[in-house]
Design a protein around this motif. Structure first.
Motif: not given
Length: 174
Positions: A135-149, A164-174
């Motif tokens: 969660e902390k690492a994803l919060a540090r991304l800011g406006a950047r997004r991770l690829s699906s891979q 994990v509280k996934w961000p709203s832009w996250w596509k790969m949910l468990p």
């Protein structure tokens, strides 16, 4: 509130016989911790008190990264020192520094509670990231997004992805 008929009457004990004679003459922890036990350290057997064995076990757990065990060990050690020296000032007598080899993530990640080994008895066991660090690492991304891979990689490396509280832009949910 119970009915008046079933309540204890004033001046009459709820335990008229009292505590049985001979019970609790010695506190149970004193009886247990005063016993002698045999421990094996580096292949050498020693006989020590159960209290000493308990402190050794607790300190070993603390050295492995268990924060609660570390706090309890330090507290027990300071209590013992106060008993021996009276109420003298607490002084740090030594500091141990551990050097971590480059590339050895496990030695740093486990004590910091960032990751957990899947098999704590195997030296080469796989590490899994804790939900809070993801969660902390994803919060540090800011406006950047991770690829699906990249999302799939993070998901596979997370110990309990459902926590994990996934961000709203996250596509790969468990």
């Amino acid at each position: 509130m119970p009915p008046k008929t079933t309540r204890f009457k004033k001046g009459i004990s709820g335990n008229p016989k009292g505590r049985p004679v001979g019970r609790h003459k010695q506190a149970p922890y004193e009886a247990v911790l005063g016993q002698k036990v045999t421990v094996r350290d580096a292949g050498i057997e020693k006989t020590i008190s159960a209290a000493e064995a308990f402190i050794l076990k607790l300190s070993n757990e603390g050295l492995k990264g268990d924060e609660h065990a570390t706090r309890l060990t330090l507290s027990a050690m300071s209590d013992a020192q106060e008993m021996l020296n009276g109420d003298q000032a607490k002084v740090v007598s030594s500091i141990t520094r551990a050097v971590v080899a480059p590339g050895s993530v496990a030695a740093a990640a486990q004590p910091l509670r960032i990751a957990t080994k899947l098999d704590k008895y195997k030296e080469t066991s796989r590490l899994m990231l804790e939900p809070w660090i993801v969660e902390k690492a994803l919060a540090r991304l800011g406006a950047r997004r991770l690829s699906s891979q990249d999302q799939a990689t993070v998901l596979a490396a997370t110990r309990t992805p459902n926590k994990v509280k996934w961000p709203s832009w996250w596509k790969m949910l468990p």
